[in-house]
Design an enzyme around this catalytic site. Structure first.
Site, PDB file in Angstrom:
ATOM      1  N   LEU A   1      34.539  47.183  46.787  1.00  0.00           N
ATOM      2  CA  LEU A   1      35.405  47.283  47.963  1.00  0.00           C
ATOM      3  C   LEU A   1      35.075  46.145  48.919  1.00  0.00           C
ATOM      4  CD1 LEU A   1      35.203  51.150  48.423  1.00  0.00           C
ATOM      5  CD2 LEU A   1      37.132  49.822  47.531  1.00  0.00           C
ATOM      6  N   GLU A   2      35.953  45.153  48.979  1.00  0.00           N
ATOM      7  CA  GLU A   2      35.677  43.938  49.739  1.00  0.00           C
ATOM      8  C   GLU A   2      36.267  43.975  51.143  1.00  0.00           C
ATOM      9  OE1 GLU A   2      36.605  40.510  47.389  1.00  0.00           O
ATOM     10  OE2 GLU A   2      35.711  41.380  45.585  1.00  0.00           O
TER      11      GLU A   2
END
Length: 565
Positions: free
Chosen positions: A390-391
């Protein structure tokens, strides 16, 4: 990770960070009862009196505050970093403790004109007030210094309150010095392994540091509100307490908590080899070689299927095989190929997120939805676990809850990997790092992305530019010394120049970095203080880009990883 061929936006932090330097205090004036806070209007109760903020970037607010009725709020804009400063009267040859409580975006605190070594310290963005602190010694003729706070370009506004320049009275101080802080509250065990216990507690107003006690004996001191006590015996219960400290003294001890270490061999991973290579497999066609799972070379021990997609239910994910984009690859073939890889001793997991991933786990309900949906995908497709990529941020509390719930469903063979960006692992206070430490007993490996990041801080306090052995080793050192076991640390690199916007290095550089960390050879200018022979290995984005380049990355890095000590 990128779904498209266009480069991702590069985050530049070059020259942004300066570590506080250790100072010789032999000629310093000893602290005494006459020591005072030499800063004026330190709590911003009189607006910005005595303070100067660049480009009109500062104002005062009534909420949130750390103490009193006001705090500073300063907002970086354009080429301005929202620097707010004050000239403070000091005595020559004297030692001072500089501190401030900060919240919000990236915040820096420092002093210039000391006559000796100027100092600074910093913190990444924080959702609640935390204390920054450093010390400096004045020169033989120094009668004033400039203390400052500033943010960073393009980042969120920061808040600051209760600034202190505590030491001998320079003739201009008006604010009171610190008092002994109260005992910490909220002490809890946040994670365990077979040889360590991780602790966390609430911040204490006025504290500049904390001491951790194990069975009544002081074992470590930290400046933050978490610590990992290592060197413990497996399957053993220990009692822990914490005290808060500042220039005025040490608080009473907190209430005790008991932490019990895990049995020998804690951490997720099932039957993975000691050293492993992870590769991301693209469930889409972005110009790289289109592959079936069966096409992935045998050098890859973990294959991360990219990506699961968000649904309309908060926290829940689903997976849709892009059969059309993959040349008619059917779901039945996909499942059969996964089983064949597993029969060959490989692990196949589903990755959640990517550059454009929008999965949000922000409360107990979405945490349950995440765990339930990932477990459903594992049952449907035969995945061995999940990768967290999850960036766009994550919530440490609820992602921890989600992964522990998933672990309870899937059992000890569950594979959990993570692929944070470099900025996410710069500090143990960052949400990604906290999550990794929170689930240390069930975590398989963190393969940080050493690309698309610009320059970053190494564990020695120096700034390193991406694309070098030093960048890989000095940043890996932060994780290795910050609480993760070496077997939970991997180096994530692009398989080719087309795999990322920046940060590609040749397989030779990757192998040199692995040797430096595991064997102490092949290092650049940065040399770790010790070796980490249990280092897990390496990761690449992606098996498809590797295939496009003739599998040059896996052919070189794979055998090297598997031959590590």
């Amino acid at each position: 990770m990128d779904r498209a061929t266009r480069p991702r936006r590069t985050r530049l932090w070059a020259g942004a960070v300066t570590a506080a330097l250790a100072l010789s205090l032999t000629a310093a004036v000893e602290a005494s009862a006459a020591d005072v806070n030499n800063a004026k209007n330190a709590g911003f109760e009189s607006g910005l009196a005595n303070w100067t903020c660049s480009a009109n970037s500062g104002t005062t607010v009534s909420s949130p505050v750390h103490g009193g009725s006001a705090a500073l709020r300063a907002t970086p804009a354009g080429q301005d970093n929202a620097r707010c400063s004050q000239t403070v009267a000091v005595r020559p040859n004297a030692t001072y403790t500089l501190s401030a409580w900060v919240q919000g975006g990236y915040t820096y605190l420092g002093a210039t004109g000391t006559g000796t070594t100027d100092v600074s310290t910093w913190t990444p963005d924080s959702s609640s007030f935390k204390q920054l602190s450093t010390t400096f010694t004045t020169g033989a003729s120094t009668t004033s210094v400039t203390v400052y706070l500033h943010g960073w370009y393009g980042q969120a506004a920061y808040l600051a309150d209760d600034v202190s320049v505590f030491g001998p009275d320079g003739g201009g101080g008006t604010d009171p010095g610190p008092t002994v802080p109260g005992a910490p509250t909220g002490l809890a065990v946040s994670g365990t392994t077979s040889s360590s216990v991780s602790l966390a507690w609430n911040a204490v107003s006025g504290a500049t540091g904390y001491s951790v006690y194990r069975d009544g004996t002081r074992v470590t001191a930290v400046t933050g509100t978490s610590a990992t006590v290592t060197g413990l015996t497996a399957s053993t219960a220990y009692s822990f307490q914490v005290t808060a400290t500042n220039a005025a003294g040490e608080s009473p001890k907190s209430a005790a908590v008991t932490g019990t270490t895990a049995p020998t061999g804690g951490g997720g991973g099932g039957t993975l080899p000691r050293h492993a290579v992870t590769g991301y497999w693209q469930n889409f066609n972005n110009g790289a070689t289109v592959q079936k799972i069966s096409d992935v070379p045998g050098q890859y021990d973990i294959i991360a299927v990219a990506f699961a997609d968000a649904t309309g239910t908060p926290g829940a994910v689903t997976f849709n095989l892009d059969s059309a984009g993959l040349g008619g690859y059917t779901v039945d073939q996909f499942k059969a190929d996964i089983r064949a890889k597993q029969a060959a001793g490989k692990k196949v997991i589903v990755s959640v997120g990517g550059e454009r991933g929008t999965v949000s786990v922000n409360d107990s309900a979405s945490a349950a939805n995440f765990a339930n949906s990932v477990y459903s995908l594992m049952q449907t497709y035969g995945f061995d676990g999940v990768d967290i990529d999850l960036e766009n941020g994550l919530n440490a509390t609820y992602m921890t809850q989600a992964l522990r719930s998933l672990s309870a469903k899937a059992g000890p063979s569950l594979i959990i990997t993570m692929a944070p960006q470099t900025i996410d692992m710069q500090s143990t206070s960052n949400a990604y790092f906290r999550t990794a430490l929170n689930i240390k007993d069930i975590l398989t490996v963190v393969n940080m992305q050493y690309y698309n990041s610009g320059s970053m801080l190494g564990c020695d306090g120096k700034v390193y530019s991406q694309g070098s052995v030093d960048f890989l080793t000095a940043l890996a050192c932060i994780q290795l010394e910050g609480g993760l076991t070496p077997s939970q640390v991997g180096l994530g690199l692009p398989a080719s120049t087309r795999g990322a916007g920046s940060g590609y290095v040749s397989p030779t550089v990757v192998n040199n970095a692995l040797d430096c960390l595991a064997r102490g050879t092949g290092c650049g200018t940065f040399k770790p203080s010790r070796t980490y022979p249990d280092l897990r290995g390496a990761m690449t984005w992606s098996t498809n880009w590797d295939a496009t380049a003739g599998n040059a990355w896996s052919n070189a890095v794979g055998p090297h990883v598997h031959a590590l000590p």
